[in-house]
Scaffold this active site. Sequence first.
Site, PDB file in Angstrom:
ATOM      1  N   LYS A   1       0.838  -1.208   0.000  1.00 41.22           N
ATOM      2  CA  LYS A   1       0.000   0.000   0.000  1.00 41.22           C
ATOM      3  C   LYS A   1       0.870   1.253   0.000  1.00 41.22           C
ATOM      4  O   LYS A   1       0.585   2.238  -0.694  1.00 41.22           O
ATOM      5  CB  LYS A   1      -0.937  -0.020   1.217  1.00 41.22           C
ATOM      6  CG  LYS A   1      -2.013  -1.082   1.083  1.00 41.22           C
ATOM      7  CD  LYS A   1      -2.881  -1.266   2.314  1.00 41.22           C
ATOM      8  CE  LYS A   1      -3.819  -2.449   2.048  1.00 41.22           C
ATOM      9  NZ  LYS A   1      -4.803  -2.688   3.117  1.00 41.22           N
TER      10      LYS A   1
ATOM     11  N   GLN B   1      -5.158  -1.688   9.345  1.00 37.36           N
ATOM     12  CA  GLN B   1      -5.041  -3.008   8.735  1.00 37.36           C
ATOM     13  C   GLN B   1      -5.608  -4.076   9.669  1.00 37.36           C
ATOM     14  O   GLN B   1      -5.285  -4.107  10.868  1.00 37.36           O
ATOM     15  CB  GLN B   1      -3.559  -3.279   8.421  1.00 37.36           C
ATOM     16  CG  GLN B   1      -3.302  -4.526   7.607  1.00 37.36           C
ATOM     17  CD  GLN B   1      -3.768  -4.428   6.148  1.00 37.36           C
ATOM     18  OE1 GLN B   1      -3.953  -3.342   5.599  1.00 37.36           O
ATOM     19  NE2 GLN B   1      -3.945  -5.562   5.525  1.00 37.36           N
TER      20      GLN B   1
ATOM     21  N   ASP C   1     -11.675   2.239   3.479  1.00 33.66           N
ATOM     22  CA  ASP C   1     -12.035   0.821   3.387  1.00 33.66           C
ATOM     23  C   ASP C   1     -13.533   0.644   3.155  1.00 33.66           C
ATOM     24  O   ASP C   1     -13.975  -0.444   2.779  1.00 33.66           O
ATOM     25  CB  ASP C   1     -11.706   0.110   4.710  1.00 33.66           C
ATOM     26  CG  ASP C   1     -10.289  -0.427   4.782  1.00 33.66           C
ATOM     27  OD1 ASP C   1      -9.778  -0.864   3.744  1.00 33.66           O
ATOM     28  OD2 ASP C   1      -9.716  -0.424   5.897  1.00 33.66           O
TER      29      ASP C   1
HETATM   30  N1  L34 Z   1      -8.372  -2.613   6.905  1.00 29.10           N
HETATM   31  N2  L34 Z   1      -7.561  -4.691   6.362  1.00 29.10           N
HETATM   32  C1  L34 Z   1      -8.071  -3.518   5.963  1.00 29.10           C
HETATM   33  N3  L34 Z   1      -8.293  -3.224   4.656  1.00 29.10           N
HETATM   34  C2  L34 Z   1      -7.987  -4.123   3.697  1.00 29.10           C
HETATM   35  O1  L34 Z   1      -8.245  -3.856   2.413  1.00 29.10           O
HETATM   36  C3  L34 Z   1      -7.409  -5.343   4.066  1.00 29.10           C
HETATM   37  N4  L34 Z   1      -7.014  -6.298   3.149  1.00 29.10           N
HETATM   38  C4  L34 Z   1      -7.207  -7.704   3.467  1.00 29.10           C
HETATM   39  C5  L34 Z   1      -6.561  -7.947   4.848  1.00 29.10           C
HETATM   40  N5  L34 Z   1      -6.814  -6.868   5.803  1.00 29.10           N
HETATM   41  C6  L34 Z   1      -7.246  -5.625   5.431  1.00 29.10           C
HETATM   42  C7  L34 Z   1      -5.944  -6.168   2.333  1.00 29.10           C
HETATM   43  O2  L34 Z   1      -5.363  -5.123   2.150  1.00 29.10           O
HETATM   44  C8  L34 Z   1      -6.461  -8.395   2.344  1.00 29.10           C
HETATM   45  N6  L34 Z   1      -5.644  -7.356   1.747  1.00 29.10           N
HETATM   46  C9  L34 Z   1      -4.659  -7.583   0.769  1.00 29.10           C
HETATM   47  C10 L34 Z   1      -3.969  -6.559   0.161  1.00 29.10           C
HETATM   48  C11 L34 Z   1      -2.988  -6.797  -0.786  1.00 29.10           C
HETATM   49  C12 L34 Z   1      -2.681  -8.072  -1.154  1.00 29.10           C
HETATM   50  C13 L34 Z   1      -3.361  -9.115  -0.570  1.00 29.10           C
HETATM   51  C14 L34 Z   1      -4.336  -8.861   0.391  1.00 29.10           C
HETATM   52  C15 L34 Z   1      -1.616  -8.318  -2.148  1.00 29.10           C
HETATM   53  O3  L34 Z   1      -0.819  -7.455  -2.414  1.00 29.10           O
HETATM   54  N7  L34 Z   1      -1.540  -9.540  -2.710  1.00 29.10           N
HETATM   55  C16 L34 Z   1      -0.543  -9.940  -3.675  1.00 29.10           C
HETATM   56  C17 L34 Z   1       0.487 -10.890  -3.079  1.00 29.10           C
HETATM   57  C18 L34 Z   1       1.115 -10.407  -1.846  1.00 29.10           C
HETATM   58  C19 L34 Z   1       2.048 -11.439  -1.223  1.00 29.10           C
HETATM   59  O4  L34 Z   1       3.036 -11.784  -1.900  1.00 29.10           O
HETATM   60  O5  L34 Z   1       1.791 -11.886  -0.100  1.00 29.10           O
HETATM   61  C20 L34 Z   1      -1.268 -10.677  -4.807  1.00 29.10           C
HETATM   62  O6  L34 Z   1      -0.740 -10.691  -5.909  1.00 29.10           O
HETATM   63  O7  L34 Z   1      -2.334 -11.240  -4.548  1.00 29.10           O
END
Ligand code: L34
Length: 286
Positions: free
Chosen positions: A53, A97, A120
Amino acid sequence: MAQLIDGKAVSAKVKEQVRLETQALIEKHGITPGLAVVIVGNDPASRVYVNNKKKACEAVGFKSFEYALPEETTQEELLELVETLNADPNVNGILVQLPVPKQIDDKAIINAISPAKDVDAFHPENVGRIMIGDYSFLPCTPAGAMELIDSTGIEVAGKRCVVIGRSNIVGKPMAMLLLHRSGTVTICHSRTQDLASVTREADILVAAVGRANFVTADMVKEGAVVIDVGINRLENGKLCGDVDFAAVEPKACAITPVPGGVGPMTIAMLMRNTLTAAKAQHGITD
Ligand code: L34
């Protein structure tokens, strides 16, 4: 062979658009959107997401403010920080988060965030607005999933849409967004009887269960669009979705991968929401 829905590519487009709009906002109005991200404790997955982020903020030209609080932070301390951020004019968006450590009630925190800065869209006021279709921002993950559905060119109106999972942050709002688009929507969950017979009806299937490889080929209709919201970490450290990708992919007409699907879109939509919040807080409508 299914079309692979490239979340990285679609998220890059959204972020580029946000970057250009941000540049214009800075040039025309002298306003730089600011996002405060609060992380409590040392969850390694949360750490990765929060870093992503922060990087996205830099890429689109926002100010980002990160607050990394220790695991033993009390609810009162976190509420105090939220109040400070609510009152800070440089902060247009506030995100705590999730999950937070167990001594903190996440509902109390969400309720304390100013609805105008709730990027959010978790605050009850924003949730209520979504229910009646009168919203300024949508929760990032369902909004991102919807962008990915749109990227396939498939029309949602009239289609059978099945969402597996009924969480407040994904399943329920996802169903509502599909309904706003005139999909015929079914929400399935752990008590659903004969789940496969329901999911097999889906033209658009959204999996948000939180269990690796939960959706198997027999649960998917030939030619369905399959959106995988799951991010499960396997013992070998690998990320894996809720959908058994190898088995389902040949049946689907389009499918999202994990990683590289919904995850990057969550972050792109957060950028868009923060820009929207900054404009609204300054009364800018262009
Ligand atoms: N308050 N909490 C709040 N807001 C959110 O919108 C989230 N979320 C979820 C968990 N808690 C939260 C996120 O940000 C899930 N989440 C989230 C954000 C980004 C990614 C995955 C989940 C992400 O960048 N995923 C990458 C891989 C990352 C890795 O290598 O671990 C992907 O390509 O899916």
